[in-house]
Design a protein around this motif. Structure first.
Motif, PDB file in Angstrom:
ATOM      1  N   ARG A   1      23.011  -5.559  12.352  1.00  0.00           N
ATOM      2  CA  ARG A   1      23.875  -4.724  13.306  1.00  0.00           C
ATOM      3  C   ARG A   1      23.329  -3.589  13.710  1.00  0.00           C
ATOM      4  O   ARG A   1      22.758  -2.756  13.087  1.00  0.00           O
ATOM      5  CB  ARG A   1      25.187  -4.492  12.800  1.00  0.00           C
TER       6      ARG A   1
ATOM      7  N   VAL B   1      25.862  -3.007  22.462  1.00  0.00           N
ATOM      8  CA  VAL B   1      26.467  -4.307  22.597  1.00  0.00           C
ATOM      9  C   VAL B   1      25.464  -5.310  22.687  1.00  0.00           C
ATOM     10  O   VAL B   1      24.577  -5.270  23.331  1.00  0.00           O
ATOM     11  CB  VAL B   1      27.240  -4.134  24.206  1.00  0.00           C
TER      12      VAL B   1
ATOM     13  N   ASP C   1      30.423 -11.899  23.539  1.00  0.00           N
ATOM     14  CA  ASP C   1      30.167 -10.343  22.952  1.00  0.00           C
ATOM     15  C   ASP C   1      30.386 -10.370  21.361  1.00  0.00           C
ATOM     16  O   ASP C   1      31.396 -10.791  20.873  1.00  0.00           O
ATOM     17  CB  ASP C   1      31.024  -9.470  23.480  1.00  0.00           C
TER      18      ASP C   1
ATOM     19  N   SER D   1      29.559  -8.152  19.186  1.00  0.00           N
ATOM     20  CA  SER D   1      29.420  -6.654  18.793  1.00  0.00           C
ATOM     21  C   SER D   1      30.267  -6.465  17.650  1.00  0.00           C
ATOM     22  O   SER D   1      30.169  -5.875  16.546  1.00  0.00           O
ATOM     23  CB  SER D   1      29.746  -5.625  19.611  1.00  0.00           C
ATOM     24  N   ASP D   2      31.595  -6.714  17.936  1.00  0.00           N
ATOM     25  CA  ASP D   2      32.643  -6.409  16.802  1.00  0.00           C
ATOM     26  C   ASP D   2      33.247  -7.706  16.206  1.00  0.00           C
ATOM     27  O   ASP D   2      34.250  -7.821  15.335  1.00  0.00           O
ATOM     28  CB  ASP D   2      34.035  -6.117  17.596  1.00  0.00           C
ATOM     29  N   ALA D   3      32.207  -8.694  16.174  1.00  0.00           N
ATOM     30  CA  ALA D   3      32.495 -10.086  15.513  1.00  0.00           C
ATOM     31  C   ALA D   3      32.485  -9.830  13.967  1.00  0.00           C
ATOM     32  O   ALA D   3      31.477  -8.919  13.446  1.00  0.00           O
ATOM     33  CB  ALA D   3      31.928 -11.235  15.907  1.00  0.00           C
ATOM     34  N   ASP D   4      33.049 -10.665  13.069  1.00  0.00           N
ATOM     35  CA  ASP D   4      33.023 -10.357  11.527  1.00  0.00           C
ATOM     36  C   ASP D   4      31.915 -11.160  11.088  1.00  0.00           C
ATOM     37  O   ASP D   4      31.383 -11.977  11.985  1.00  0.00           O
ATOM     38  CB  ASP D   4      34.217 -10.630  10.981  1.00  0.00           C
TER      39      ASP D   4
ATOM     40  N   ARG E   1      29.580 -14.223  13.187  1.00  0.00           N
ATOM     41  CA  ARG E   1      28.252 -13.956  13.617  1.00  0.00           C
ATOM     42  C   ARG E   1      27.357 -15.093  12.765  1.00  0.00           C
ATOM     43  O   ARG E   1      26.499 -15.529  13.768  1.00  0.00           O
ATOM     44  CB  ARG E   1      27.728 -12.526  13.150  1.00  0.00           C
TER      45      ARG E   1
END
Ligand code: ATP
Length: 229
Positions: free
Chosen positions: A60, A65, A72, A74-77, A81
Protein backbone atom coordinates in the motif's frame (compact mmCIF):
# COMPACT_ATOMS: atom_id res chain seq x y z
CA UNK A 1 -15.57 5.64 -20.90
CA UNK A 2 -11.95 5.55 -19.88
CA UNK A 3 -9.86 2.59 -21.00
CA UNK A 4 -7.36 3.12 -18.17
CA UNK A 5 -6.25 -0.23 -16.75
CA UNK A 6 -4.10 1.43 -14.09
CA UNK A 7 -4.30 4.91 -12.67
CA UNK A 8 -2.01 6.05 -9.89
CA UNK A 9 -2.38 9.55 -8.48
CA UNK A 10 -0.18 11.32 -5.98
CA UNK A 11 1.58 8.16 -4.86
CA UNK A 12 3.80 8.66 -1.84
CA UNK A 13 5.81 5.88 -0.22
CA UNK A 14 7.93 6.43 2.86
CA UNK A 15 10.09 3.92 4.65
CA UNK A 16 11.13 4.47 8.24
CA UNK A 17 14.40 2.97 9.39
CA UNK A 18 15.71 3.59 12.87
CA UNK A 19 14.15 7.02 13.15
CA UNK A 20 15.19 8.16 9.68
CA UNK A 21 12.53 8.55 7.01
CA UNK A 22 13.26 7.68 3.40
CA UNK A 23 10.71 9.13 0.97
CA UNK A 24 11.10 6.99 -2.14
CA UNK A 25 7.94 8.13 -3.94
CA UNK A 26 6.87 11.74 -3.51
CA UNK A 27 3.64 12.09 -5.43
CA UNK A 28 4.02 9.95 -8.54
CA UNK A 29 1.22 9.93 -11.15
CA UNK A 30 0.71 7.55 -14.03
CA UNK A 31 -1.91 6.02 -16.29
CA UNK A 32 -1.63 2.82 -18.34
CA UNK A 33 -4.34 2.25 -20.94
CA UNK A 34 -5.65 -0.92 -22.54
CA UNK A 35 -3.26 -2.28 -25.17
CA UNK A 36 -0.49 0.07 -24.08
CA UNK A 37 3.07 -0.75 -22.98
CA UNK A 38 4.55 1.80 -20.62
CA UNK A 39 8.25 1.60 -19.79
CA UNK A 40 9.35 2.52 -16.29
CA UNK A 41 13.00 3.56 -16.22
CA UNK A 42 15.38 5.20 -13.77
CA UNK A 43 18.58 4.48 -11.91
CA UNK A 44 18.94 1.64 -9.46
CA UNK A 45 17.29 2.56 -6.17
CA UNK A 46 15.05 5.21 -7.76
CA UNK A 47 11.90 3.38 -6.66
CA UNK A 48 10.77 1.38 -9.70
CA UNK A 49 10.20 -1.87 -7.83
CA UNK A 50 8.47 0.02 -5.02
CA UNK A 51 6.10 1.55 -7.56
CA UNK A 52 5.44 -1.83 -9.21
CA UNK A 53 4.66 -3.39 -5.82
CA UNK A 54 2.07 -0.68 -5.23
CA UNK A 55 0.67 -0.96 -8.77
CA UNK A 56 0.37 -4.73 -8.31
CA UNK A 57 -1.48 -4.28 -4.99
CA UNK A 58 1.29 -6.11 -3.15
CA UNK A 59 2.01 -3.02 -1.04
CA UNK A 60 0.00 0.00 0.00
CA UNK A 61 1.22 3.53 -0.63
CA UNK A 62 1.73 5.90 2.30
CA UNK A 63 -0.63 8.25 0.42
CA UNK A 64 -2.26 8.42 -2.99
CA UNK A 65 -4.94 6.73 -5.04
CA UNK A 66 -4.62 3.50 -7.05
CA UNK A 67 -7.29 2.43 -9.52
CA UNK A 68 -7.14 -0.91 -11.30
CA UNK A 69 -9.48 -1.27 -14.30
CA UNK A 70 -11.52 1.63 -12.96
CA UNK A 71 -11.92 0.33 -9.40
CA UNK A 72 -10.50 2.50 -6.61
CA UNK A 73 -8.65 0.06 -4.38
CA UNK A 74 -7.13 2.64 -2.03
CA UNK A 75 -9.46 1.93 0.87
CA UNK A 76 -10.23 -1.70 0.05
CA UNK A 77 -9.45 -4.27 2.73
CA UNK A 78 -6.75 -6.89 2.22
CA UNK A 79 -9.16 -9.64 1.10
CA UNK A 80 -10.67 -7.39 -1.56
CA UNK A 81 -7.25 -6.30 -2.76
CA UNK A 82 -6.13 -9.92 -3.01
CA UNK A 83 -9.25 -10.85 -4.98
CA UNK A 84 -8.72 -7.93 -7.39
CA UNK A 85 -5.03 -8.81 -7.72
CA UNK A 86 -5.79 -12.43 -8.60
CA UNK A 87 -8.50 -11.53 -11.06
CA UNK A 88 -7.08 -8.42 -12.70
CA UNK A 89 -3.29 -8.37 -12.47
CA UNK A 90 -0.60 -10.60 -13.95
CA UNK A 91 3.05 -10.48 -12.89
CA UNK A 92 6.23 -11.23 -14.80
CA UNK A 93 9.61 -11.03 -13.08
CA UNK A 94 13.23 -11.16 -14.20
CA UNK A 95 13.43 -14.78 -13.08
CA UNK A 96 10.53 -16.95 -14.15
CA UNK A 97 9.49 -18.24 -10.69
CA UNK A 98 7.76 -21.23 -12.27
CA UNK A 99 7.11 -24.09 -9.86
CA UNK A 100 9.82 -26.65 -10.73
CA UNK A 101 7.84 -29.78 -9.88
CA UNK A 102 4.94 -28.87 -12.16
CA UNK A 103 4.75 -29.00 -15.94
CA UNK A 104 4.43 -25.86 -18.08
CA UNK A 105 0.72 -26.55 -18.51
CA UNK A 106 0.19 -27.11 -14.77
CA UNK A 107 1.99 -23.86 -13.98
CA UNK A 108 -0.63 -22.06 -16.08
CA UNK A 109 -3.53 -24.12 -14.73
CA UNK A 110 -2.73 -23.42 -11.07
CA UNK A 111 -3.49 -19.68 -10.87
CA UNK A 112 -6.78 -20.34 -12.62
CA UNK A 113 -7.76 -23.02 -10.12
CA UNK A 114 -6.86 -20.67 -7.26
CA UNK A 115 -9.26 -18.20 -8.89
CA UNK A 116 -11.98 -20.88 -8.92
CA UNK A 117 -11.88 -21.96 -12.57
CA UNK A 118 -12.80 -25.61 -13.25
CA UNK A 119 -9.80 -27.81 -14.08
CA UNK A 120 -11.03 -28.79 -17.54
CA UNK A 121 -11.59 -25.15 -18.53
CA UNK A 122 -8.26 -24.13 -16.99
CA UNK A 123 -6.41 -26.82 -18.98
CA UNK A 124 -8.02 -25.68 -22.20
CA UNK A 125 -7.04 -22.08 -21.54
CA UNK A 126 -3.50 -23.15 -20.60
CA UNK A 127 -3.22 -24.96 -23.94
CA UNK A 128 -4.52 -21.89 -25.78
CA UNK A 129 -2.00 -19.68 -24.00
CA UNK A 130 0.85 -22.10 -24.69
CA UNK A 131 -0.10 -21.96 -28.36
CA UNK A 132 -0.16 -18.15 -28.18
CA UNK A 133 3.43 -18.08 -26.85
CA UNK A 134 4.55 -20.68 -29.40
CA UNK A 135 5.00 -23.55 -26.96
CA UNK A 136 2.09 -25.86 -27.69
CA UNK A 137 4.44 -28.83 -27.95
CA UNK A 138 5.99 -28.16 -24.54
CA UNK A 139 3.01 -28.26 -22.19
CA UNK A 140 4.09 -31.51 -20.54
CA UNK A 141 7.66 -30.33 -19.89
CA UNK A 142 8.86 -29.20 -16.52
CA UNK A 143 10.66 -25.81 -16.38
CA UNK A 144 14.13 -27.42 -16.06
CA UNK A 145 13.68 -28.97 -19.51
CA UNK A 146 12.92 -25.61 -21.13
CA UNK A 147 15.40 -22.96 -22.27
CA UNK A 148 15.55 -19.57 -20.50
CA UNK A 149 13.48 -17.93 -23.23
CA UNK A 150 10.93 -20.73 -23.15
CA UNK A 151 10.66 -20.53 -19.36
CA UNK A 152 9.98 -16.82 -19.65
CA UNK A 153 7.32 -17.44 -22.32
CA UNK A 154 5.59 -19.84 -19.94
CA UNK A 155 5.84 -17.22 -17.19
CA UNK A 156 4.14 -14.72 -19.50
CA UNK A 157 1.42 -17.26 -20.35
CA UNK A 158 0.92 -17.86 -16.61
CA UNK A 159 0.65 -14.11 -15.97
CA UNK A 160 -2.16 -14.01 -18.55
CA UNK A 161 -3.93 -17.09 -17.20
CA UNK A 162 -6.79 -15.22 -15.59
CA UNK A 163 -7.18 -12.73 -18.45
CA UNK A 164 -5.88 -9.78 -16.40
CA UNK A 165 -6.51 -6.12 -17.19
CA UNK A 166 -3.00 -5.20 -16.14
CA UNK A 167 0.41 -6.78 -16.55
CA UNK A 168 3.12 -5.69 -14.13
CA UNK A 169 6.59 -6.67 -15.30
CA UNK A 170 9.94 -6.13 -13.58
CA UNK A 171 12.84 -6.61 -16.02
CA UNK A 172 10.97 -9.37 -17.89
CA UNK A 173 13.84 -9.96 -20.31
CA UNK A 174 16.68 -8.99 -17.97
CA UNK A 175 17.96 -12.52 -17.57
CA UNK A 176 18.00 -13.41 -21.29
CA UNK A 177 20.65 -13.02 -23.98
CA UNK A 178 19.94 -10.10 -26.37
CA UNK A 179 18.56 -12.27 -29.18
CA UNK A 180 16.19 -14.20 -26.90
CA UNK A 181 15.25 -11.02 -25.06
CA UNK A 182 14.25 -9.48 -28.37
CA UNK A 183 12.03 -12.46 -29.30
CA UNK A 184 10.37 -12.59 -25.88
CA UNK A 185 9.76 -8.83 -25.86
CA UNK A 186 8.27 -8.91 -29.37
CA UNK A 187 5.92 -11.67 -28.28
CA UNK A 188 4.98 -9.86 -25.08
CA UNK A 189 4.18 -6.61 -26.86
CA UNK A 190 2.12 -8.38 -29.54
CA UNK A 191 0.03 -10.12 -26.88
CA UNK A 192 -0.45 -6.94 -24.85
CA UNK A 193 -1.73 -5.11 -27.91
CA UNK A 194 -3.90 -7.94 -29.16
CA UNK A 195 -5.42 -8.81 -25.77
CA UNK A 196 -5.83 -5.09 -24.87
CA UNK A 197 -4.00 -5.56 -21.58
CA UNK A 198 -2.23 -2.57 -20.03
CA UNK A 199 1.45 -3.28 -19.31
CA UNK A 200 3.77 -1.45 -16.93
CA UNK A 201 7.31 -2.67 -17.57
CA UNK A 202 10.32 -1.66 -15.46
CA UNK A 203 13.57 -1.97 -17.38
CA UNK A 204 17.17 -0.80 -17.47
CA UNK A 205 17.26 -1.53 -21.20
CA UNK A 206 16.66 1.79 -22.98
CA UNK A 207 16.50 0.08 -26.36
CA UNK A 208 13.48 -1.92 -25.25
CA UNK A 209 12.02 1.09 -23.44
CA UNK A 210 12.10 3.09 -26.67
CA UNK A 211 9.99 0.46 -28.39
CA UNK A 212 7.18 0.80 -25.89
CA UNK A 213 4.39 3.33 -26.28
CA UNK A 214 5.63 5.68 -23.58
CA UNK A 215 8.60 6.03 -21.27
CA UNK A 216 8.20 7.25 -17.71
CA UNK A 217 11.36 8.02 -15.77
CA UNK A 218 11.50 7.82 -12.01
CA UNK A 219 13.30 10.95 -10.89
CA UNK A 220 13.43 12.25 -7.32
CA UNK A 221 10.35 10.28 -6.41
CA UNK A 222 8.26 11.60 -9.30
CA UNK A 223 7.50 10.24 -12.75
CA UNK A 224 8.60 12.31 -15.70
CA UNK A 225 7.41 11.49 -19.21
CA UNK A 226 10.11 11.29 -21.87
CA UNK A 227 9.37 13.13 -25.07
CA UNK A 228 8.92 10.67 -27.96
CA UNK A 229 12.09 10.25 -30.05
N1 ATP B 1 10.93 -2.31 2.69
C1 ATP B 1 11.81 -1.33 2.60
N2 ATP B 1 12.30 -0.72 3.70
C2 ATP B 1 13.19 0.29 3.60
N3 ATP B 1 13.65 0.78 2.44
C3 ATP B 1 13.21 0.22 1.32
C4 ATP B 1 12.28 -0.86 1.33
N4 ATP B 1 12.01 -1.20 0.03
C5 ATP B 1 12.76 -0.39 -0.73
N5 ATP B 1 13.47 0.46 0.02
C6 ATP B 1 14.38 1.53 -0.47
O1 ATP B 1 13.69 2.27 -1.45
C7 ATP B 1 14.58 2.68 -2.48
C8 ATP B 1 14.01 2.27 -3.82
O2 ATP B 1 14.11 0.86 -4.00
P1 ATP B 1 13.53 0.10 -5.27
O3 ATP B 1 13.85 -1.34 -5.10
O4 ATP B 1 12.12 0.47 -5.46
O5 ATP B 1 14.43 0.73 -6.45
P2 ATP B 1 14.52 0.29 -7.98
O6 ATP B 1 14.39 1.54 -8.78
O7 ATP B 1 13.56 -0.79 -8.26
O8 ATP B 1 16.00 -0.25 -8.09
P3 ATP B 1 16.59 -1.43 -9.07
O9 ATP B 1 16.63 -0.82 -10.44
O10 ATP B 1 17.97 -1.65 -8.51
O11 ATP B 1 15.72 -2.63 -8.93
C9 ATP B 1 15.93 2.08 -2.15
O12 ATP B 1 16.71 3.08 -1.52
C10 ATP B 1 15.60 0.96 -1.19
O13 ATP B 1 16.66 0.74 -0.30
Amino acid sequence: MSDAMLEMTGIVRRFEQGGAVLEVLRGADLTVRAGELVALVGPSGAGKSTLLQIAGLLERPTAGVVRVAGADVSDADDATRTAIRRRSIGFVYQFHHLLPEFTAQENIVLPQMIAGVAKRVARQRADDLLRMVGLDARGSHRPARLSGGEQQRVAIARALANAPSLLVADEPTGNLDPHTAEAVFAMLSAIVRQARVGALVATHNMELARRMDRILEMRDGLLVEHAPV
